[in-house]
Write a protein that holds these residues in place. Structure first.
Motif, PDB file in Angstrom:
ATOM      1  N   ASN A 104       0.792  -1.221   0.000  1.00 40.14           N
ATOM      2  CA  ASN A 104       0.000   0.000   0.000  1.00 40.14           C
ATOM      3  C   ASN A 104       0.832   1.283   0.000  1.00 40.14           C
ATOM      4  N   ARG A 105       2.137   1.163  -0.041  1.00 40.71           N
ATOM      5  CA  ARG A 105       2.970   2.371  -0.078  1.00 40.71           C
ATOM      6  C   ARG A 105       2.679   3.190  -1.335  1.00 40.71           C
ATOM      7  N   ARG A 106       2.904   4.485  -1.251  1.00 41.15           N
ATOM      8  CA  ARG A 106       2.720   5.361  -2.395  1.00 41.15           C
ATOM      9  C   ARG A 106       3.861   5.195  -3.388  1.00 41.15           C
ATOM     10  N   SER A 107       3.561   5.467  -4.644  1.00 41.33           N
ATOM     11  CA  SER A 107       4.558   5.323  -5.698  1.00 41.33           C
ATOM     12  C   SER A 107       5.515   6.511  -5.688  1.00 41.33           C
ATOM     13  N   VAL A 108       6.780   6.226  -5.940  1.00 36.87           N
ATOM     14  CA  VAL A 108       7.802   7.257  -6.040  1.00 36.87           C
ATOM     15  C   VAL A 108       7.893   7.719  -7.486  1.00 36.87           C
ATOM     16  N   PHE A 109       8.024   9.018  -7.683  1.00 36.63           N
ATOM     17  CA  PHE A 109       8.177   9.584  -9.026  1.00 36.63           C
ATOM     18  C   PHE A 109       9.567   9.214  -9.534  1.00 36.63           C
ATOM     19  N   THR A 110       9.629   8.274 -10.460  1.00 41.15           N
ATOM     20  CA  THR A 110      10.907   7.753 -10.929  1.00 41.15           C
ATOM     21  C   THR A 110      10.764   7.201 -12.334  1.00 41.15           C
ATOM     22  N   SER A 111      11.882   7.129 -13.043  1.00 41.37           N
ATOM     23  CA  SER A 111      11.894   6.507 -14.360  1.00 41.37           C
ATOM     24  C   SER A 111      12.229   5.027 -14.260  1.00 41.37           C
ATOM     25  N   GLN A 112      12.481   4.553 -13.041  1.00 43.06           N
ATOM     26  CA  GLN A 112      12.795   3.151 -12.813  1.00 43.06           C
ATOM     27  C   GLN A 112      11.568   2.442 -12.228  1.00 43.06           C
ATOM     28  N   SER A 113      11.690   1.135 -12.046  1.00 38.55           N
ATOM     29  CA  SER A 113      10.595   0.382 -11.450  1.00 38.55           C
ATOM     30  C   SER A 113      10.489   0.708  -9.964  1.00 38.55           C
ATOM     31  N   GLN A 114       9.296   0.514  -9.413  1.00 37.16           N
ATOM     32  CA  GLN A 114       9.074   0.765  -7.994  1.00 37.16           C
ATOM     33  C   GLN A 114       9.734  -0.327  -7.148  1.00 37.16           C
ATOM     34  N   ASP A 115      10.063   0.019  -5.917  1.00 40.28           N
ATOM     35  CA  ASP A 115      10.627  -0.942  -4.980  1.00 40.28           C
ATOM     36  C   ASP A 115       9.604  -2.039  -4.719  1.00 40.28           C
ATOM     37  N   ALA A 116       9.996  -3.310  -4.883  1.00 41.09           N
ATOM     38  CA  ALA A 116       9.076  -4.432  -4.724  1.00 41.09           C
ATOM     39  C   ALA A 116       8.605  -4.541  -3.276  1.00 41.09           C
ATOM     40  N   PRO A 117       7.352  -4.939  -3.055  1.00 42.34           N
ATOM     41  CA  PRO A 117       6.835  -5.021  -1.679  1.00 42.34           C
ATOM     42  C   PRO A 117       7.380  -6.201  -0.884  1.00 42.34           C
ATOM     43  N   PHE A 118       7.791  -7.259  -1.565  1.00 39.87           N
ATOM     44  CA  PHE A 118       8.276  -8.452  -0.859  1.00 39.87           C
ATOM     45  C   PHE A 118       9.740  -8.243  -0.498  1.00 39.87           C
ATOM     46  N   ASP A 119       9.977  -7.800   0.735  1.00 43.35           N
ATOM     47  CA  ASP A 119      11.345  -7.526   1.174  1.00 43.35           C
ATOM     48  C   ASP A 119      11.813  -8.611   2.145  1.00 43.35           C
ATOM     49  N   ASP A 120      13.018  -8.423   2.708  1.00 44.33           N
ATOM     50  CA  ASP A 120      13.567  -9.462   3.574  1.00 44.33           C
ATOM     51  C   ASP A 120      12.784  -9.609   4.879  1.00 44.33           C
ATOM     52  N   VAL A 121      12.092  -8.547   5.309  1.00 42.29           N
ATOM     53  CA  VAL A 121      11.228  -8.672   6.493  1.00 42.29           C
ATOM     54  C   VAL A 121      10.031  -9.562   6.174  1.00 42.29           C
ATOM     55  N   ALA A 122       9.396  -9.317   5.025  1.00 39.08           N
ATOM     56  CA  ALA A 122       8.252 -10.136   4.611  1.00 39.08           C
ATOM     57  C   ALA A 122       8.675 -11.594   4.414  1.00 39.08           C
ATOM     58  N   ARG A 123       9.839 -11.800   3.824  1.00 43.12           N
ATOM     59  CA  ARG A 123      10.321 -13.174   3.624  1.00 43.12           C
ATOM     60  C   ARG A 123      10.509 -13.889   4.959  1.00 43.12           C
ATOM     61  N   MET A 124      11.091 -13.196   5.937  1.00 40.71           N
ATOM     62  CA  MET A 124      11.292 -13.808   7.250  1.00 40.71           C
ATOM     63  C   MET A 124       9.961 -14.161   7.898  1.00 40.71           C
ATOM     64  N   LEU A 125       8.975 -13.263   7.801  1.00 41.22           N
ATOM     65  CA  LEU A 125       7.665 -13.519   8.417  1.00 41.22           C
ATOM     66  C   LEU A 125       6.957 -14.676   7.718  1.00 41.22           C
ATOM     67  N   LEU A 126       7.080 -14.757   6.393  1.00 34.54           N
ATOM     68  CA  LEU A 126       6.465 -15.868   5.664  1.00 34.54           C
ATOM     69  C   LEU A 126       7.142 -17.183   6.034  1.00 34.54           C
ATOM     70  N   THR A 127       8.456 -17.168   6.187  1.00 36.90           N
ATOM     71  CA  THR A 127       9.187 -18.374   6.570  1.00 36.90           C
ATOM     72  C   THR A 127       8.738 -18.875   7.939  1.00 36.90           C
ATOM     73  N   ARG A 128       8.466 -17.946   8.861  1.00 41.98           N
ATOM     74  CA  ARG A 128       7.973 -18.343  10.183  1.00 41.98           C
ATOM     75  C   ARG A 128       6.620 -19.040  10.079  1.00 41.98           C
ATOM     76  N   PHE A 129       5.756 -18.557   9.193  1.00 39.00           N
ATOM     77  CA  PHE A 129       4.459 -19.223   9.013  1.00 39.00           C
ATOM     78  C   PHE A 129       4.647 -20.625   8.437  1.00 39.00           C
ATOM     79  N   LEU A 130       5.590 -20.777   7.526  1.00 36.44           N
ATOM     80  CA  LEU A 130       5.789 -22.068   6.867  1.00 36.44           C
ATOM     81  C   LEU A 130       6.224 -23.168   7.827  1.00 36.44           C
TER      82      LEU A 130
END
Length: 472
Positions: A201-227
């Motif tokens: 839900n983060r806002r988009s940054v005005f850039t000519s590049q792609s936006q920062d992906a939402p799945f970061d290392d914090v999300a990966r760690m939390l998903l791994t804990r659920f698994l």
């Protein structure tokens, strides 16, 4: 210690737009048995929470702009009409209940509901008297015009609510539709869902590049804990916010079918809205660059929701063993409109037209494919993708998303119309002054800090800093 209030706060965050740092701080309060490494990963995000006091405020609204309910008009109706009853704020936000009220008002003055032709639909003095309306011509005209305006207001509200729902789906898929029972069944799944939703839900940054992906290392760690201890309800909650193929495959048959039905219904609604918006517009399909008068906010909300829904639908098709359906019914993505300055920025950075735009322009309109008006098979999409140098599976034209790679966590920036600003107080000042809004800019307050604007080689603004040595 009772963890229910924290769990409830995480659940409530799905309906709002909190900073991921603040959600991470809640997760840290709820998560149990964290290893030292897991705690360090989560702490890196949580240390930026407003509750910690390191950043005491944010200039960013922590909710989405919700459609404005016609509360003022409903109150005025009670003053003007005998049959009108007072509506509560919640009822004013319910389009169907407001429509019932408007129909009652129309019936009171013997107006045909939905018709706004004042010259043809208005009753004459003789007709008013015959119908039992002992009102002057002036008052009758006032009531008639009020009902016409109210009818238009309700239809705008209905469209704005659809647009709002589309924007939420574009950002975080079906996160807002997760049931409390599914969310609360697994603490680990709840932590992941709330944090990942905030990242989406983060806002988009005005850039000519792609936006920062939402799945970061914090999300990966939390998903791994659920698994480590997955459960049915947890998988279902996660599938609502991240409907990737490697997620929905874990759903049982009934949950897969139910979610498939939900995505199909959402696509059907979006297809009708896209077709309606397209018919009323003059978009250049070959470039998708915004022109004056284009309703880009509506189109982009619908396009984003379509693409997210399409990915969820495609994942369920494969998870249900219905890949042959996608062979014959392969509707494509919908491209968003791009601002002319962003398009120029792309060209200045050495880029050209996004290849996906070329594919979109060459394929049949997705809403026509979905409705069955035209045919579009997987083979057609593959041929068009290859003709324009696009990998159809890697770019998810023919195969659902799966196997996400985590990106490093980055603090949420303060933004003013997409431009990064170094400090929230400065961001508030710039926003009030109209910076980067495309409108006339007002002078900054006398107590405003000096400002340094960082630009790229093409002259586009990258970051705005508070600077004691310079003022731009």
């Amino acid at each position: 210690m009772d963890s229910t209030p924290v769990l409830q706060a995480l659940f409530d965050s799905l309906q709002a737009r909190p900073r991921p740092e603040d959600v991470a701080d809640l997760v840290l309060q709820l998560a149990k048995d964290l290893s030292l490494a897991e705690h360090a990963v989560l702490e890196r995000a949580a240390r930026g929470a407003l509750r910690r006091g390191l950043q005491e405020l944010t200039s960013m609204a922590e909710d989405f702009d919700r459609p404005v309910a016609p509360e003022r008009q409903a109150r005025k109706a009670v003053e003007l009409f005998q049959t009108a009853r007072a509506l509560s704020p919640a009822e004013c936000a319910d389009v169907e209940k407001v429509r019932v009220l408007v129909r009652q008002l129309a019936e009171e003055i013997h107006k045909t509901p939905g018709r706004s032709d004042f010259s043809e639909d208005r009753l004459s003095r003789k007709e008013r008297k015959a119908s039992g309306m002992e009102v002057s011509r002036r008052r009758y005209n006032k009531l008639f015009r009020f009902v016409c305006r109210f009818e238009r207001k309700v239809e705008r509200l209905a469209m704005e609510q659809r647009k709002y729902e589309a924007m939420r789906i574009a950002k975080s898929s079906l996160a807002t539709r997760i049931r409390w029972t599914d969310f609360a069944a697994s603490r680990e799944a709840a932590c992941f869902v709330a944090y990942f939703s905030a990242r989406c839900n983060r806002r988009s940054v005005f850039t000519s590049q792609s936006q920062d992906a939402p799945f970061d290392d914090v999300a990966r760690m939390l998903l791994t804990r659920f698994l480590r201890a997955p459960c049915r309800e947890g998988w279902l909650a996660i599938a609502h916010v991240m409907p990737d193929l490697d997620i929905v495959r874990h759903l049982d048959g009934a949950d897969r079918l139910a979610l498939f039905g939900t995505w199909t219904a959402v696509l059907g609604e979006l297809a009708r809205l896209l077709e309606r918006t397209w018919a009323r517009s003059q978009f250049n399909r070959a470039t998708m660059v915004v022109s004056r008068g284009d309703d880009s906010s509506t189109w982009n909300a619908l396009a984003g929701a379509w693409n997210a829904s399409r990915q969820g639908w495609l994942a369920l098709v494969h998870a249900l063993g219905m890949a042959d359906v996608a062979e014959q019914l392969c509707f494509g993505k919908v491209m968003r409109l791009m601002a002319a300055d962003v398009a120029a920025w792309h060209r200045a950075d050495g880029g050209g037209l996004e290849p996906d735009t070329l594919v979109w322009a060459a394929l049949p309109a997705p809403w026509e494919v979905f409705s069955g008006k035209v045919s579009c098979t997987r083979a057609q999409v593959v041929a068009v993708c290859r003709a324009h140098g696009v990998d159809p599976e890697a770019k998810h034209w023919t195969f659902p998303r799966h196997g996400r790679r985590a990106v490093p966590f980055k603090p949420t920036p303060e933004l003013v119309h997409g431009v990064v600003v170094s400090h929230p107080e400065l961001a508030s000042m710039l926003r009030k002054a109209g910076w980067f809004s495309g409108k006339d800019v007002e002078p900054l307050p006398e107590d405003a800090p000096a400002v340094r604007v960082e630009r790229d080689a093409a002259g586009s603004v990258r970051v705005v800093h508070a600077d004691d040595k310079a003022r731009d």
